[in-house]
Write a protein that holds these residues in place. Structure first.
Motif, PDB file in Angstrom:
ATOM      1  N   LEU A  53      56.673  13.035  25.761  1.00 16.39           N
ATOM      2  CA  LEU A  53      57.170  12.834  24.392  1.00 16.39           C
ATOM      3  C   LEU A  53      56.305  11.835  23.620  1.00 16.39           C
ATOM      4  O   LEU A  53      55.849  10.835  24.165  1.00 16.39           O
ATOM      5  CB  LEU A  53      58.624  12.365  24.422  1.00 16.39           C
ATOM      6  N   GLY A  54      56.083  12.173  22.355  1.00 11.08           N
ATOM      7  CA  GLY A  54      55.314  11.290  21.486  1.00 11.08           C
ATOM      8  C   GLY A  54      53.812  11.472  21.595  1.00 11.08           C
ATOM      9  O   GLY A  54      53.056  10.782  20.926  1.00 11.08           O
ATOM     10  N   LYS A  55      53.353  12.398  22.424  1.00 11.55           N
ATOM     11  CA  LYS A  55      51.911  12.598  22.594  1.00 11.55           C
ATOM     12  C   LYS A  55      51.371  13.719  21.721  1.00 11.55           C
ATOM     13  O   LYS A  55      50.167  13.870  21.564  1.00 11.55           O
ATOM     14  CB  LYS A  55      51.596  12.930  24.060  1.00 11.55           C
ATOM     15  N   TYR A  56      52.219  14.508  21.179  1.00  4.82           N
ATOM     16  CA  TYR A  56      51.765  15.687  20.433  1.00  4.82           C
ATOM     17  C   TYR A  56      52.257  15.670  18.991  1.00  4.82           C
ATOM     18  O   TYR A  56      52.277  16.706  18.331  1.00  4.82           O
ATOM     19  CB  TYR A  56      52.263  16.965  21.115  1.00  4.82           C
ATOM     20  N   GLY A  57      52.699  14.528  18.530  1.00  2.95           N
ATOM     21  CA  GLY A  57      53.225  14.446  17.177  1.00  2.95           C
ATOM     22  C   GLY A  57      54.664  14.912  17.122  1.00  2.95           C
ATOM     23  O   GLY A  57      55.225  15.382  18.106  1.00  2.95           O
ATOM     24  N   GLU A  58      55.240  14.790  15.950  1.00  4.11           N
ATOM     25  CA  GLU A  58      56.645  15.119  15.757  1.00  4.11           C
ATOM     26  C   GLU A  58      56.919  16.593  16.062  1.00  4.11           C
ATOM     27  O   GLU A  58      57.862  16.949  16.740  1.00  4.11           O
ATOM     28  CB  GLU A  58      57.007  14.833  14.300  1.00  4.11           C
ATOM     29  N   GLU A  59      56.022  17.443  15.544  1.00  4.47           N
ATOM     30  CA  GLU A  59      56.149  18.883  15.741  1.00  4.47           C
ATOM     31  C   GLU A  59      56.086  19.224  17.230  1.00  4.47           C
ATOM     32  O   GLU A  59      56.825  20.078  17.713  1.00  4.47           O
ATOM     33  CB  GLU A  59      55.019  19.592  14.971  1.00  4.47           C
ATOM     34  N   GLY A  60      55.172  18.550  17.934  1.00  3.55           N
ATOM     35  CA  GLY A  60      55.021  18.798  19.356  1.00  3.55           C
ATOM     36  C   GLY A  60      56.276  18.460  20.136  1.00  3.55           C
ATOM     37  O   GLY A  60      56.694  19.224  21.010  1.00  3.55           O
ATOM     38  N   ASP A  61      56.901  17.347  19.823  1.00  2.00           N
ATOM     39  CA  ASP A  61      58.133  16.956  20.516  1.00  2.00           C
ATOM     40  C   ASP A  61      59.197  18.032  20.387  1.00  2.00           C
ATOM     41  O   ASP A  61      59.927  18.314  21.327  1.00  2.00           O
ATOM     42  CB  ASP A  61      58.681  15.644  19.922  1.00  2.00           C
ATOM     43  N   ARG A  62      59.255  18.621  19.222  1.00  2.00           N
ATOM     44  CA  ARG A  62      60.250  19.666  18.971  1.00  2.00           C
ATOM     45  C   ARG A  62      60.020  20.871  19.872  1.00  2.00           C
ATOM     46  O   ARG A  62      60.948  21.592  20.228  1.00  2.00           O
ATOM     47  CB  ARG A  62      60.156  20.091  17.493  1.00  2.00           C
ATOM     48  N   LEU A  63      58.736  21.126  20.208  1.00  2.00           N
ATOM     49  CA  LEU A  63      58.387  22.331  20.958  1.00  2.00           C
ATOM     50  C   LEU A  63      58.379  22.128  22.470  1.00  2.00           C
ATOM     51  O   LEU A  63      58.093  23.049  23.219  1.00  2.00           O
ATOM     52  CB  LEU A  63      57.007  22.833  20.508  1.00  2.00           C
ATOM     53  N   ILE A  64      58.664  20.921  22.924  1.00  2.00           N
ATOM     54  CA  ILE A  64      58.702  20.661  24.364  1.00  2.00           C
ATOM     55  C   ILE A  64      60.044  21.135  24.928  1.00  2.00           C
ATOM     56  O   ILE A  64      61.101  20.810  24.390  1.00  2.00           O
ATOM     57  CB  ILE A  64      58.501  19.160  24.645  1.00  2.00           C
ATOM     58  N   PHE A  65      59.964  21.920  25.992  1.00  3.03           N
ATOM     59  CA  PHE A  65      61.192  22.353  26.665  1.00  3.03           C
ATOM     60  C   PHE A  65      61.755  21.188  27.457  1.00  3.03           C
ATOM     61  O   PHE A  65      61.088  20.639  28.334  1.00  3.03           O
ATOM     62  CB  PHE A  65      60.899  23.505  27.633  1.00  3.03           C
ATOM     63  N   LYS A  66      62.999  20.804  27.166  1.00  4.67           N
ATOM     64  CA  LYS A  66      63.631  19.715  27.903  1.00  4.67           C
ATOM     65  C   LYS A  66      64.482  20.294  29.018  1.00  4.67           C
ATOM     66  O   LYS A  66      65.138  21.319  28.840  1.00  4.67           O
ATOM     67  CB  LYS A  66      64.509  18.865  26.977  1.00  4.67           C
TER      68      LYS A  66
END
Length: 457
Positions: A53-66
């Motif tokens: 988290l926080g490594k790919y920008g705001e948009e990236g965080d949204r796209l990470i499968f939790k």
RNA sequence: GUGGUUGUAGCUCAGUCGGUUAGAGCGCUGGUUUGUGGUGCCGGAGGUCGCGGGUUCGAGCCCCGUCUUCCACCCCA
């Protein structure tokens, strides 16, 4: 009634024919990676959330499968928080792990954790799946394979030169001629932002500029205005919109434009160095192009950035990308460790090769000969020879059931098995085997030894 | 996350203006001299029309919701 089975959105099954073709691409990549001195590693499919988290920008965080925690995970969420419907806070309470989003950040984590075992510069390649909770569309999946090669611990621009040659070698091996390797440098983009007096808007500015060839200069300007960039500053961008000519000509134009910017000139000098080396080394089939508008999303890049687009006429976005990141390991507490890396999008390369009919005629990996099963005694006789054949390196199998002849022949036919071997009463008595050539229908009875010799040819 | 699109047999798809028992091709399966497949001929199985609600005397077809497919945007390999 049994429910119809299905697979999750954005995922795919790969059948034998597709696997063969994927393997073909992977084999070429591995071969080239190894020739260039990269060593393989693998990392887990999921990481601790804080690693990603926080490594790919705001948009990236949204796209990470939790990944939802196991057990009584709701204990940490009180009613007040729950009713606040604050997703990001609640997520951090009920999910501690997440599927990896790319291979670069896990690699940075790996380097920091294993720094004492590694002799730098460290070159590794990694071919594994990554997951993104994106909406699927053409060439876009929720589970896909990345093939990365990175080197950490060297500032040398020779690495950039090597990576461009690696692109060229791989795509040449794949017979994918005419790829364009677009190159740019984040320092040039920073220089332009500096010249415009819009350093604080660097990300917004590059994202907008990246769309130039897609939406045109006017719309890019509109988007920049929307993001709060000063109109006068945008006017200064005009020469960038009008940039044209050869690599060298663009360099010359950019030099005069960025004459006031130290960082901008630094970026230009880097590109000149790389271009000069590549002029000497020569490219095989790919074209190197300077594209000032190339931005790339991942915000950890700091120097050169690359992107490879498929030959003209194939509409699929980029098939590879990469760049230099000066401080990726810094976030995990390891300073002054510069890295460069590239990533091949296996799934997109597959789609391009398919569209252009560039896969070689598949050499069937299936069996060469099928023993027909007539019954227990005949099967025993066949088994003995089958294992002898296998020892000699012939791919062969015995039909497991003494079923109908038609079924067994159809099986051979469907699986494109070129030969069928029959052994019934007569053959056993004579100690022979009958070989049938499926394509011509011809058959002959001969001794097992002669048959072995026949296959050896 | 936004907009559009798609869903009928294992697969590819027809299905008229809302009207009786939903079709085709391919595939599967059985037979066509029981030691011979790929092209022939005859037969057979297989569908809660994505799912849930609604309108109607009547819905595969119309309306709403939902999931799925594909496409574009955002973003990205």
């Amino acid at each position: 009634m049994a429910q119809k089975p299905s697979i999750p959105k954005g995922t795919r099954d790969f059948s034998p024919n597709e696997m063969e073709r994927r393997q073909y691409i992977i084999d070429i990549l591995k071969h080239r990676f190894q020739l260039y001195g990269f060593m393989p590693i693998e990392t887990p499919s999921f990481e601790n959330s804080e690693t990603l988290l926080g490594k790919y920008g705001e948009e990236g965080d949204r796209l990470i499968f939790k990944i939802l925690n196991n057990g009584a995970f709701l204990d940490k969420v009180d009613d007040e928080l729950l009713s606040s419907k604050n997703e990001s806070v609640i997520t951090s309470k009920i999910s501690d792990r997440a599927l990896r989003y790319d291979l670069t950040v896990p690699f940075a984590r790996y380097v920091v954790q294993h720094q004492n075992e590694i002799a730098f510069p460290f070159k590794r390649y990694q071919i594994q799946n990554v997951w993104r909770a994106d909406r699927p569309q053409k060439g876009r999946f929720r589970e896909f394979t990345q093939c990365d090669a990175d080197v950490v611990g060297s500032d040398s621009l020779l690495q950039e030169v090597e990576f461009i040659k690696l692109f060229d070698d791989v795509f040449t091996d794949l017979k994918l001629n005419g790829c364009t390797i677009k190159i740019n440098n984040r320092k040039i983009l920073a220089g332009i932002a500096e010249m415009m007096g819009a350093e604080d808007k660097l990300i917004d500015f590059t994202v907008a500029l990246d769309k130039l060839d897609k939406i045109g200069a006017e719309q890019v300007k509109t988007e920049m205005l929307d993001k709060g960039i000063d109109p006068q500053a945008i006017e200064k961008l005009q020469p960038v919109f009008e940039l044209s000519g050869s690599f060298e000509e663009k360099i010359t134009q950019m030099k005069s434009l960025l004459s006031e910017s130290t960082i901008g000139l630094e970026g230009i000098a880097e590109l000149e160095f790389i271009k000069n080396k590549l002029t000497t080394l020569k490219m095989k089939t790919a074209h190197l192009d300077l594209d000032i508008t190339l931005a790339r999303g991942l915000n950890y890049y700091t120097g050169c950035i690359f992107e490879v687009s498929a030959p003209q006429g194939v509409n699929i976005g980029s098939i590879s990308g990469g760049g230099r990141y000066d401080d990726l390991t810094g976030i995990f507490g390891m300073k002054d460790m510069s890295g460069v890396g590239i990533s091949f999008g296996l799934d997109r390369i597959y789609l391009v090769l398919e569209e252009l009919h560039l896969f070689p005629e598949t050499v069937k990996a299936g069996v060469q000969a099928l023993f027909i099963n007539f019954g227990e005694a005949e099967a025993n006789y066949c088994m003995e020879w089958m294992f002898r054949f296998r020892e000699s390196g012939i791919k062969t199998e015995l039909f497991p059931d003494a079923g109908k002849m038609k079924k067994q022949m159809t099986y051979a036919d469907k699986n494109e098995i070129p030969f069928v071997i029959l052994a019934g009463e007569d053959e056993i008595k004579a100690g022979k085997l009958t070989l049938k050539h499926m394509k011509t229908g011809e058959q002959e009875t001969l001794s097992p030894e002669d048959l072995l010799k026949r296959f050896a040819e």
